[in-house]
Design an enzyme around this catalytic site. Sequence first.
Site, PDB file in Angstrom:
ATOM      1  N   TYR A  55       0.848  -1.180   0.000  1.00 43.16           N
ATOM      2  CA  TYR A  55       0.000   0.000   0.000  1.00 43.16           C
ATOM      3  C   TYR A  55       0.886   1.233   0.000  1.00 43.16           C
ATOM      4  O   TYR A  55       1.494   1.589   0.992  1.00 43.16           O
ATOM      5  CB  TYR A  55      -0.924   0.034   1.217  1.00 43.16           C
ATOM      6  CG  TYR A  55      -1.858  -1.135   1.361  1.00 43.16           C
ATOM      7  CD1 TYR A  55      -2.222  -1.916   0.255  1.00 43.16           C
ATOM      8  CD2 TYR A  55      -2.394  -1.476   2.594  1.00 43.16           C
ATOM      9  CE1 TYR A  55      -3.079  -2.993   0.397  1.00 43.16           C
ATOM     10  CE2 TYR A  55      -3.259  -2.550   2.740  1.00 43.16           C
ATOM     11  CZ  TYR A  55      -3.599  -3.309   1.644  1.00 43.16           C
ATOM     12  OH  TYR A  55      -4.439  -4.378   1.798  1.00 43.16           O
ATOM     13  N   PHE A 208     -20.108   0.828  -2.141  1.00 41.09           N
ATOM     14  CA  PHE A 208     -21.357   0.676  -2.884  1.00 41.09           C
ATOM     15  C   PHE A 208     -22.533   0.377  -1.957  1.00 41.09           C
ATOM     16  O   PHE A 208     -23.644   0.883  -2.155  1.00 41.09           O
ATOM     17  CB  PHE A 208     -21.215  -0.431  -3.926  1.00 41.09           C
ATOM     18  CG  PHE A 208     -22.424  -0.590  -4.803  1.00 41.09           C
ATOM     19  CD1 PHE A 208     -22.664   0.314  -5.831  1.00 41.09           C
ATOM     20  CD2 PHE A 208     -23.329  -1.620  -4.604  1.00 41.09           C
ATOM     21  CE1 PHE A 208     -23.788   0.193  -6.643  1.00 41.09           C
ATOM     22  CE2 PHE A 208     -24.454  -1.763  -5.405  1.00 41.09           C
ATOM     23  CZ  PHE A 208     -24.678  -0.851  -6.426  1.00 41.09           C
TER      24      PHE A 208
END
Length: 327
Positions: A55, A208
């Site tokens: 990351y 979402f």
Amino acid sequence: MHRRYLTPNFSVSALGLGCMGMSEFYGPRDDVRSMAVLDRAADLGVTFFDTADTYGPFHNEELLGQFLRTRKPQAEIATKFGIVRNPGEYRREIDNSPAYVRRACEASLKRLGVEQIDLYYVHRINPAQPIEEVMHALSDLVAEGKIAHIGLCEVSAPTLRRAHAVHPVTAVQTEYSLWTREVETEVLPACTELGIGFVPYSPLGRGFLTGAFDKETTFGEGDFRANLPRFSADNMASNIGIVDRVRHLAANKDCTPAQIALAWLLSKGRHIVPIPGTKRLKYLEENIAGTDITLTPNEIAALDRAVAAQDVAGARYTTEGMKGLNA
């Protein structure tokens, strides 16, 4: 914050914090804002922080290391190795070789500023590298005190069994949410049988399931959802029915869709610890409050039936991102 046991000898906060988005994939970095989120998470009882060397690359471990040095919180740190990327590229290679395992661990210890990593995951599994060799290398690191527990990410049930036969696996981390449920077939039952904890990443479906997106949504620069198949306009329009079901239950329980999605995951087993990620205090506090939401058996069953009745449109990742899944 309640605590949960991934295994009988390793407990963590019932909700962890996924730190990936503080470094990349979800728009520009803001280390000041991210540090404020980490501080607030500690104030609210979060002790389980999830990162990885890829990351950034590397930036996320360095950020978390700064937090650990300055705040000195109670913390269980999970990090990962195995995905090798060049800065600025999404393309990746998977390296599980014993020599790389050791190099990666030593580098993560230095960036995090700790003497021992609480939970060290194989981030992606290279099918060409026998899992037994990987586990032997990790077992050596346990014996040396460099790591306390071993985890596997996106692993298949047969590979998990082979790995666990070499050295106990403490946790499996795989995507799991109301719109990503493949693990329910084999992986979750294997974890339950073997006494292995399960850590769902992207428990809110990369946002979402919060109800924030529709087919008109556009994503800013640096947001990798713009290229994910499930987030195309057509696929989001097809999948919105899942969110509608979650919204309906949230309205009945006077909470948010995100809290319903997390409560649903928490109901799936006492060994399950989701790690939603965020860079915003508002969403951090909302997610943590979700640990106080209780769904009845009838509500869980109704949600299961409603979601199972709808096929999810679009793959989880691009072809590149699918490397090493269910390995």
